[in-house]
Design a protein around this motif. Structure first.
Motif, short mmCIF file in Angstrom:
data_model
loop_
_atom_site.label_atom_id
_atom_site.label_comp_id
_atom_site.label_asym_id
_atom_site.label_seq_id
_atom_site.Cartn_x
_atom_site.Cartn_y
_atom_site.Cartn_z
N ASN A 181 61.32 16.22 31.08
CA ASN A 181 60.88 15.42 32.08
C ASN A 181 60.32 16.60 33.59
O ASN A 181 60.82 16.90 34.74
N PHE A 218 62.16 19.49 26.04
CA PHE A 218 61.92 18.36 26.52
C PHE A 218 62.45 17.54 27.46
O PHE A 218 62.76 16.99 27.43
N ARG A 239 55.38 16.43 22.64
CA ARG A 239 56.37 16.47 23.65
C ARG A 239 56.21 15.45 24.79
O ARG A 239 56.88 14.42 24.99
N TYR A 267 57.28 11.93 23.03
CA TYR A 267 58.90 11.61 22.59
C TYR A 267 59.15 11.83 24.43
O TYR A 267 59.47 10.51 24.60
N LEU A 268 58.66 11.63 25.20
CA LEU A 268 58.99 12.10 26.57
C LEU A 268 58.80 10.30 27.10
O LEU A 268 59.50 9.95 28.29
N GLN A 269 57.89 10.20 26.62
CA GLN A 269 57.20 8.43 26.88
C GLN A 269 57.93 7.42 26.66
O GLN A 269 58.55 6.44 27.01
N TYR A 270 58.35 7.75 25.32
CA TYR A 270 58.23 6.91 24.17
C TYR A 270 60.24 6.01 24.09
O TYR A 270 60.93 5.77 24.27
N GLN A 271 60.70 8.51 24.22
CA GLN A 271 62.02 8.74 23.91
C GLN A 271 62.69 6.95 21.91
O GLN A 271 63.48 6.95 22.32
N THR A 272 61.20 7.24 20.98
CA THR A 272 61.50 6.62 20.07
C THR A 272 62.29 7.50 19.02
O THR A 272 62.09 8.82 18.85
N SER A 316 59.30 9.12 17.33
CA SER A 316 59.14 10.14 18.41
C SER A 316 59.33 11.58 18.49
O SER A 316 59.47 12.41 18.54
N LYS A 317 60.77 11.11 18.11
CA LYS A 317 61.80 12.57 18.13
C LYS A 317 61.56 12.98 17.27
O LYS A 317 61.36 14.39 17.01
#
Lengths: 266, 134
Positions: free
Chosen positions: B134, B132, A59, A62-67, A70-71
């Protein structure tokens, strides 16, 4: 003819022996079965913790890279988590069912059991993170209700143990009354024994009051947050412990009665 | 050696008074003056030893002499005696009473060992906040 009868008798005796064995060992088998179920439940709980750690990691990635990668990994992790969480809840309800003493709760437990089984199917078909969050929310909405039910069932289980003791105590009171009557009929002085019996009876009355109080609290058990649920359950448990203590004191009075007859002039 | 004048009236007294030997220079001498250095040292050491011995004797911890109990003629209770077993009543030997006692002991054991915590049925602590955001 006599041989035929002997064969029938043999078969009957063997069947009787098997039935007796089953009657004797069923409680042990039930306990062993519950112990196995509990070990299985602990394994699912451990698996849940591992998937939860993985979910937290994926999680945050995903929140950091948004690729896309990662999703995808986050989706796999959350699906695994939801399945593991589901298994833990199912395991807990199975344990409650195994020990439940009040048939009133069976219907509700079946309802949640079916709900969670259906939830498991939904999770396996998830295609996006948004869907995962929605499906998870369905369980979240039922979470407090499941906790309330769980505490009610456990409360009734521990109360049933006290009620069993109280029934045995009442039986002992009746036996003591008969013993004292028998001694009285032989013109023995039983005033001390009668006093011990009266003290024991008073303790039993107090036990019955506590049992009634606990029953009412269980029937009215409905809390809107986890803290209140815990507080209310602790109150019920305390009342049950008090009832157990009253029985203990009543037993000590009956013990005094026994000793006074055992070593008295009877 | 100078001899003092002796009068008939106080001859003995003066003799007594004047018993100390007198050296050649005319001064009176002590009893230790005739001794050599070694003897003096020996005497001093012996005196010190005696003083130390006396001090040790006075300051050593006294040993308690155990009291000796003189046996008396009157009898006394001793701890070693075994208590007399209590006599059971006739009624307590009946089957009815024995069954009652057994049932009571069984209930007592059950009451002591009953588990009212049911820790195996504690509701699991689970993460219900899946999102999901932040």
């Amino acid at each position: 003819m006599s041989t035929h009868l002997t064969k029938k008798t043999h078969i009957f005796l063997i069947l009787l022996f098997i039935v007796l064995l089953l009657i004797l060992f069923t409680p042990t088998l039930t306990q062993a079965s519950f112990a196995d179920d509990y070990q299985g439940y602990l394994k699912t709980y451990d698996a849940y913790r591992i998937t939860h750690i993985d979910y937290i990691t994926k999680r945050s990635q995903y929140l950091q890279y948004q690729t896309l990668n990662s999703k995808s990994e986050a989706l796999t992790a959350v699906k695994n988590l939801l399945l593991a969480r589901n298994d833990v809840l199912l395991g807990h309800i199975s344990l409650l069912r195994a020990k439940n003493v009040d048939s009133v709760f069976n219907g509700e437990m079946d309802t949640y059991f079916n709900f969670l089984a259906d939830h498991k199917n939904k999770v396996s078909q998830l295609g996006s993170l948004e869907d995962a969050v929605k499906v998870s929310q369905e369980v979240q909405d039922q979470h407090l209700a499941m906790q309330n039910l769980s505490r009610k069932v456990v409360g009734s289980i521990i109360l049933a143990k006290i009620e069993t003791q109280k029934t045995k105590f009442l039986q002992l009171e009746n036996e003591a009354t008969l013993i004292i009557s028998a001694l009285k009929s032989t013109n023995k002085d039983v005033s001390t024994q009668e006093r011990w019996l009266l003290d024991a009876q008073n303790k039993r009355f107090l036990t019955e009051q506590k049992i009634l109080e606990a029953k009412n609290r269980i029937n009215q058990f409905q809390s809107k947050n986890v803290t209140k649920i815990t507080e209310n359950y602790n109150d019920i448990q305390f009342i049950v412990l008090e009832a157990n203590q009253y029985i203990r004191e009543g037993v000590s009075f009956l013990n005094e009665l026994v000793q006074s007859i055992k070593y008295g002039n009877f | 050696m100078e001899i003092s004048e002796v009068t008939p009236s106080n001859n003995q007294t003066e003799e007594k008074l004047n018993t100390e030997p007198v050296n050649k220079s005319g001064t009176k001498t002590g009893i230790f003056d005739g001794l050599n250095l070694q003897m003096k040292l020996l005497l001093i050491c012996s005196l010190i030893f005696l003083i130390l011995l006396v001090l040790i004797m006075l300051t050593r911890p006294r040993q308690n002499v155990p009291l000796q109990v003189v046996p008396s003629a009157t009898p006394s209770a001793s701890v070693g005696e075994t208590p007399q077993p209590r006599k059971q009543s006739d009624f307590s030997k009946t089957e009815e009473f024995s069954r009652f006692e057994q049932d009571l002991n069984a209930l007592q054991a059950e009451n002591k060992s009953v588990d009212l915590s049911e820790t195996e049925l504690t509701f699991p602590f689970l993460d219900m906040n899946i999102n999901f955001i932040n």
